[in-house]
Write an enzyme that holds these catalytic residues in place. Structure first.
Site: not given
Ligand code: GLP
Length: 255
Positions: A79, A148, A155
């Site tokens: 992303d 979430n 989402e």
């Molecule tokens: C983010 C990213 C995801 C990621 C997730 C968890 O918003 N867009 O690709 O895997 O949320 O993030 P984290 O590993 O920092 O908890």
């Protein structure tokens, strides 16, 4: 995907005592995928999440890879934020250059990220999916999970049929990600994300989660009935999934 979409199955789940052990098992999985692709005569294609979850894994891969040993690997972003300046270090392109491309010794020309500066984001998202298909698809997609239940920036409520596209970020995701910015206001309102249909086309999925904040989302993703309310639960329909957790992230799972 060869499995019947109406017949979810329990993904393979490994629970380990520490975040370091999680990263170590995930490292072996990633390097195995690289070898597998080479064995089939293809350049390996890895799908890469950003954020905290895979960071230790990326470091261990860098430590394990001999100089130039990964120069045939393609790195594909999961992303990217929309609305940040071209040189903003919060861009996921910048993060992947820092955390993966440079330490792994990859060719920066082999980093594929959606073009979020294009006027037509629908078109650039479609071009991204086309380029991914032209590479032969992702061998292993590394995923984190949002609190979430989001994967990438899909989402809760996202359709499972959609490919890469522009999305609005939920307030809870922006709040979670504000830890990486100076303030909540600095967190972009939108992103381009691989869609769930894009993610499911990867040959293998590797979901990594650590820490108690992920326990509810992990339980909903792995053991509850799959539902678009928990986007990550779609992994139950993929035939080759490995979920690697520490004890805290696995706390909501039943034996
Ligand atoms: C983010 C990213 C995801 C990621 C997730 C968890 O918003 N867009 O690709 O895997 O949320 O993030 P984290 O590993 O920092 O908890």
């Amino acid at each position: 995907m060869s499995r019947d979409l109406l017949a979810p199955a329990r993904p393979r789940v490994l629970v380990l005592p520490s975040a370091e052990a999680v990263a170590d098992v995930a490292r072996a999985e990633v390097l195995g995928a690289v070898d597998d692709a080479r064995g089939k005569g293809r350049d390996p294609v890895l799908g890469l999440a950003t954020g905290a979850s895979p960071r230790a894994l990326y470091r261990l891969v860098a430590d394990a890879a001999p100089d130039g040993g990964l120069s045939d690997v393609w790195a594909v972003a999961l992303d990217e934020y929309v609305g940040l300046g071209p040189d903003d270090p919060h861009r996921y392109r910048a993060e992947l250059l820092r955390e993966v491309v440079v330490p792994w010794g990859l060719d920066p020309g082999r980093l594929l990220v959606p073009d979020v500066d294009a006027d037509d984001l629908d078109l650039s998202a479609a071009v991204f999916d086309d380029r991914l298909a032209a590479l032969g698809g992702v061998d292993t997609q590394i995923l984190g999970i949002g609190r979430n239940g989001h994967i990438g920036f899909n989402e809760p409520g996202s359709s499972w049929r959609l490919g890469t596209r522009r999305v609005r970020l939920s307030l809870s995701t922006r709040q979670a990600n504000s830890a990486y910015f100076d303030s909540l206001d600095a967190v972009p309102l939108a992103a381009v994300t691989q869609g769930i249909a894009t993610i499911l086309r990867a040959r293998r999925l590797l979901l990594v989660a650590t820490g108690a904040a992920k326990a509810d989302a992990v339980a909903a993703a792995v053991q509850a009935r799959p539902t678009p309310r928990c986007p990550a639960s779609v992994i139950q329909f993929h035939p080759q999934v490995l979920v690697v957790l520490d004890d805290a992230a696995a706390a909501g799972l039943e034996e």
